[in-house]
Design an enzyme around this catalytic site. Structure first.
Site, PDB file in Angstrom:
ATOM      1  CG  HIS A 180      -4.382  -0.231   3.858  1.00 27.52           C
ATOM      2  ND1 HIS A 180      -3.582  -0.977   3.023  1.00 27.52           N
ATOM      3  CD2 HIS A 180      -5.441   0.147   3.104  1.00 27.52           C
ATOM      4  CE1 HIS A 180      -4.143  -1.059   1.828  1.00 27.52           C
ATOM      5  NE2 HIS A 180      -5.277  -0.377   1.845  1.00 27.52           N
ATOM      6  CB  CYS A 230      -0.981  -0.003   1.166  1.00 26.54           C
ATOM      7  SG  CYS A 230      -0.220   0.030   2.812  1.00 26.54           S
ATOM      8  CG  HIS A 259      -6.505   0.253  -1.494  1.00 29.69           C
ATOM      9  ND1 HIS A 259      -6.482  -0.803  -0.614  1.00 29.69           N
ATOM     10  CD2 HIS A 259      -7.730   0.207  -2.089  1.00 29.69           C
ATOM     11  CE1 HIS A 259      -7.644  -1.448  -0.664  1.00 29.69           C
ATOM     12  NE2 HIS A 259      -8.412  -0.848  -1.555  1.00 29.69           N
TER      13      HIS A 259
END
Length: 168
Positions: free
Chosen positions: A120, A67, A136
């Site tokens: 994340h 990510c 993402h």
């Protein structure tokens, strides 16, 4: 006979200086537009990598992305340096109110196991508050660069903040 030639010469010099000034104005406008980062351009660039496999610690389209590697790679293309680790986003930027989310902002999430650690990040690609969508590199079911909805239970419960890294 020489006087009309001098007048013609002077007129051509005078008119050519006006056109150069107009050209410089156009060039300056183009340069200013190129230095302003278009949020939609960031998303268009990011979408080129949809489907690229997820790879832990990955930061290239050839091998894959995690990510933060994906976010870092996309923004580096626009000469914006961002943290390489998702945890590096914990203390940067000011949290935006959902009504202020914009395309190109960064969504920051807690880890799925630990709500004290950032785990994340993604890029807002459709801004609509807590109903926004983001692009993402997902290590979940998709296991690739994908677009997800912020209002899904998985992401809503892990949402930490949204930050603007483009406005100065």
């Amino acid at each position: 006979m020489k006087l009309p030639i001098y007048i013609l010469f002077a007129a051509s010099v005078l008119f050519s200086s006006f056109s150069k000034k107009d050209n410089l104005t156009v060039i300056n406008k183009i340069q200013k537009n190129q230095t302003a980062i278009d949020r939609d351009s960031i998303i268009m660039y990011a979408k080129k990598y949809l489907g690229t496999p997820y790879l832990y610690a990955g930061n290239s389209p050839q091998r894959g992305f995690d990510c933060s590697g994906f976010v870092n790679y996309v923004f580096n293309n626009f000469d914006i340096n961002l943290p390489r680790s998702s945890n590096g986003y914990k203390n940067i930027g000011t949290a935006l109110a959902p009504e202020d989310f914009k395309v190109g902002d960064i969504l920051v999430f807690y880890g799925y196991k630990d709500r004290t650690i950032v785990g994340h990040v993604g890029i807002v690609c459709e801004a609509n508050g807590m109903q926004s969508k983001f692009i993402h590199a997902s290590s979940g079911k998709a296991n690739k660069v994908t677009i997800s909805e912020l209002n899904s239970e998985h992401y809503t419960k892990r949402f930490y903040k949204c930050i603007d890294v483009l406005s100065k």
